[in-house]
Design a protein around this motif. Sequence first.
Motif, short mmCIF file in Angstrom:
data_model
loop_
_atom_site.label_atom_id
_atom_site.label_comp_id
_atom_site.label_asym_id
_atom_site.label_seq_id
_atom_site.Cartn_x
_atom_site.Cartn_y
_atom_site.Cartn_z
N LYS A 92 0.86 -1.18 0.00
CA LYS A 92 0.00 0.00 0.00
C LYS A 92 0.90 1.23 0.00
O LYS A 92 2.02 1.18 0.45
N THR A 93 0.40 2.33 -0.50
CA THR A 93 1.21 3.55 -0.54
C THR A 93 1.10 4.35 0.75
O THR A 93 1.92 5.22 1.00
N ASP A 94 0.08 4.08 1.54
CA ASP A 94 -0.05 4.79 2.81
C ASP A 94 0.36 3.86 3.95
O ASP A 94 0.17 2.65 3.88
#
Length: 72
Positions: free
Chosen positions: A41-43
Motif C-alpha cells: 500500500k502507498t499509505d
Amino acid sequence: MICPVLPTWVGPLAQAFEAAGHPLWIVGGFVRNALMGLPEKTDIDCTGAALPAQAAAIARQAGYQAVSKHPT
C-alpha cells in the motif's frame, strides 16, 4: 526493529520516536499486505504510546508532516 519491506523514510521516523521515549508501531493495511505477499500500500498507518500532540511534535522535529485523523 525495522522491517526490511518498509520504505526507507520510516526508519528515521521510528528512530525519532524511540529517541523521544515513545515506540512507534506500523499498523493497518501495509502490514497486512506485507505479511500476505500482496502489493504494498502507498499509505502507512502508525500508532504509538505518545499523546497526539507529542506525536505531532516528534514528527515535525524529525522533519515530517504530521497528519492526524483525530483532533489533538
